[in-house]
Design a protein around this motif. Sequence first.
Motif, PDB file in Angstrom:
ATOM      1  N   THR A 165     -54.733 108.143  44.625  1.00 43.56           N
ATOM      2  CA  THR A 165     -55.198 106.809  45.010  1.00 43.56           C
ATOM      3  C   THR A 165     -56.166 106.282  43.943  1.00 43.56           C
ATOM      4  O   THR A 165     -56.462 106.969  42.976  1.00 43.56           O
ATOM      5  CB  THR A 165     -55.924 106.867  46.371  1.00 43.56           C
ATOM      6  N   GLY A 166     -56.683 105.083  44.180  1.00 41.86           N
ATOM      7  CA  GLY A 166     -57.650 104.513  43.245  1.00 41.86           C
ATOM      8  C   GLY A 166     -56.968 103.881  42.054  1.00 41.86           C
ATOM      9  O   GLY A 166     -55.736 103.791  42.005  1.00 41.86           O
ATOM     10  N   GLY A 179     -55.026  98.459  42.311  1.00 45.03           N
ATOM     11  CA  GLY A 179     -55.708  97.757  41.224  1.00 45.03           C
ATOM     12  C   GLY A 179     -54.729  97.335  40.144  1.00 45.03           C
ATOM     13  O   GLY A 179     -53.520  97.524  40.286  1.00 45.03           O
ATOM     14  N   PRO A 180     -55.233  96.760  39.054  1.00 46.45           N
ATOM     15  CA  PRO A 180     -54.365  96.180  38.023  1.00 46.45           C
ATOM     16  C   PRO A 180     -54.010  97.167  36.909  1.00 46.45           C
ATOM     17  O   PRO A 180     -54.518  98.283  36.875  1.00 46.45           O
ATOM     18  CB  PRO A 180     -55.247  95.072  37.459  1.00 46.45           C
ATOM     19  N   ILE A 181     -53.154  96.722  36.011  1.00 45.55           N
ATOM     20  CA  ILE A 181     -52.954  97.414  34.728  1.00 45.55           C
ATOM     21  C   ILE A 181     -54.217  97.142  33.904  1.00 45.55           C
ATOM     22  O   ILE A 181     -54.592  95.982  33.727  1.00 45.55           O
ATOM     23  CB  ILE A 181     -51.731  96.823  33.977  1.00 45.55           C
ATOM     24  N   PRO A 182     -54.895  98.185  33.402  1.00 48.32           N
ATOM     25  CA  PRO A 182     -56.115  97.937  32.629  1.00 48.32           C
ATOM     26  C   PRO A 182     -55.839  97.096  31.378  1.00 48.32           C
ATOM     27  O   PRO A 182     -54.830  97.307  30.703  1.00 48.32           O
ATOM     28  CB  PRO A 182     -56.582  99.342  32.228  1.00 48.32           C
ATOM     29  N   ARG A 202     -49.081 100.953  44.433  1.00 47.45           N
ATOM     30  CA  ARG A 202     -49.546  99.752  45.125  1.00 47.45           C
ATOM     31  C   ARG A 202     -50.369  98.910  44.169  1.00 47.45           C
ATOM     32  O   ARG A 202     -51.379  98.315  44.534  1.00 47.45           O
ATOM     33  CB  ARG A 202     -50.377 100.162  46.347  1.00 47.45           C
ATOM     34  N   LEU A 203     -49.953  98.923  42.908  1.00 47.29           N
ATOM     35  CA  LEU A 203     -50.680  98.181  41.874  1.00 47.29           C
ATOM     36  C   LEU A 203     -50.473  96.688  42.104  1.00 47.29           C
ATOM     37  O   LEU A 203     -49.439  96.270  42.620  1.00 47.29           O
ATOM     38  CB  LEU A 203     -50.174  98.599  40.495  1.00 47.29           C
ATOM     39  N   ASN A 206     -44.148  97.543  42.896  1.00 45.16           N
ATOM     40  CA  ASN A 206     -45.583  97.397  43.063  1.00 45.16           C
ATOM     41  C   ASN A 206     -45.843  96.031  43.684  1.00 45.16           C
ATOM     42  O   ASN A 206     -44.938  95.463  44.304  1.00 45.16           O
ATOM     43  CB  ASN A 206     -46.284  97.569  41.713  1.00 45.16           C
ATOM     44  N   ARG A 207     -47.046  95.523  43.516  1.00 42.68           N
ATOM     45  CA  ARG A 207     -47.369  94.218  44.100  1.00 42.68           C
ATOM     46  C   ARG A 207     -47.864  93.259  43.032  1.00 42.68           C
ATOM     47  O   ARG A 207     -48.777  92.473  43.244  1.00 42.68           O
ATOM     48  CB  ARG A 207     -48.450  94.409  45.180  1.00 42.68           C
TER      49      ARG A 207
END
Length: 380
Positions: A204-205, A229-232, A251-252, A273-274
């Motif tokens: 996760t995270g 979260g996003p792609i850095p 679940r990005l 993903n999202r």
Amino acid sequence: MESPPPKISLLSLLLFSLFSLSSAASLCNPSDKRVLQQLKNRLNNPPDIAFTGWTGDCCTWFGNIGCDSNGRVTSFNIFLTSSPTAQQIPPAIGNLPFLQSIEFHGNLTGPIPDSISNLANLQSLHLSSGLTGSIPGSLSKLKKLTSLDLSGNEFSGSIPPSLGQLNSLTYLDLSLSKLSGSIPPTLARLAKLGWLDLSSNALTGPIPASLSQLTKLGRLDLRANRLTGPIPASFGSFKNPEINLFFGQNRLSGPIPRSFGNANVSALDLSMNRFTGDASFLLGRDKTALETLYLNHNHFKFDFSKMEFPITIRNLDIQHNEIYGSLPKQVGQLRWDFFMVNNNRLCGKIPTGRRLKHISPDNFTHNKCLCGVPLPPCKI
Ligand SMILES: *[C@@H]1O[C@H](CO)[C@@H](O)[C@H](O)[C@H]1NC(C)=O
Ligand SMILES: *[C@@H]1O[C@H](CO)[C@@H](O)[C@H](O)[C@H]1NC(C)=O
Ligand SMILES: *[C@@H]1O[C@H](CO)[C@@H](O)[C@H](O)[C@H]1NC(C)=O
């Protein structure tokens, strides 16, 4: 029938004596041999072929045991195929101080014994399958380790941040297990890492932005986890044209950072993903390393009409998004191995070309108004 010339006999005699000399020199160290016998007993003397020849000089045992020139055991290669019950790895394995390589597969269970962390010469540790418990943080003591493959087990708990101290590591595979918690940013210290596979766990995270420091990376596989979260934005610095990045089935979310368009990659999987917004800048004629792009099953929304493709591209999957516009002419000229654009909002005539007409209509259906071969003819 003539007898072989005497020269040959002499040569074979010489070879024979050389051979006996070298095998005499590699006679198994008695202490190592004792440990190996102990291991076999602890494994309940499995009927496996791997153990059938375990008599005499342990350095000649059936190719499963390797020694150095002093008769110290350096490699342990065991595949437990016919053990009727799952076996634990005996802690005694930590008493083979010259071990450089452990390959232990088959019907295993229980934890990795802490004693493995004492094997200071270990360069390669591959263990599967069925091991449980958590991955011991003490593995960070194995400073010579170049390859750590613990894939295909049932490890739980999180990835120990201390693994970031294994600074000789080039290969790290912890895939196909039950690991949870977040990806430790300390993995970015593994400066020699070429392969990082954490796929098919329950991680996760966020994806740590620091992973972009891994300049030797050829494969980063984080598929099938629960990452959010996003792609850095830092990932635009991936410039190795051979690199494969797999982030599918997580679940990005969020838009793809513009800077990621500066990356030069060979394969990129963002599927399932999202993600939202524009992804058109991931393509372009200058992306001459790109062969595979999977954007499918997201919420991408952009105009496809003006897209330009590198001639290297072979696989494109954009199905199940909100992508609109038409299919550019160039799409008809490329050599597709895999092409799916169904379930979007595309419109207009499918470009003609040798390749597209042989693709199943299903790969184009459920769009706003795509038409022409292989779909029904356009009206008007
Ligand atoms: C492996 O061990 C399990 C549990 O002890 C046992 O049920 C199973 O039959 C074993 N598998 C094989 C291939 O022997
Ligand atoms: C990407 O990599 C290819 C292959 O090495 C190279 O020819 C090309 O110039 C690179 N493109 C960019 C934008 O860095
Ligand atoms: C079309 O879609 C199917 C899945 O429905 C896929 O297996 C096939 O490879 C696709 N064809 C091409 C040429 O991409």
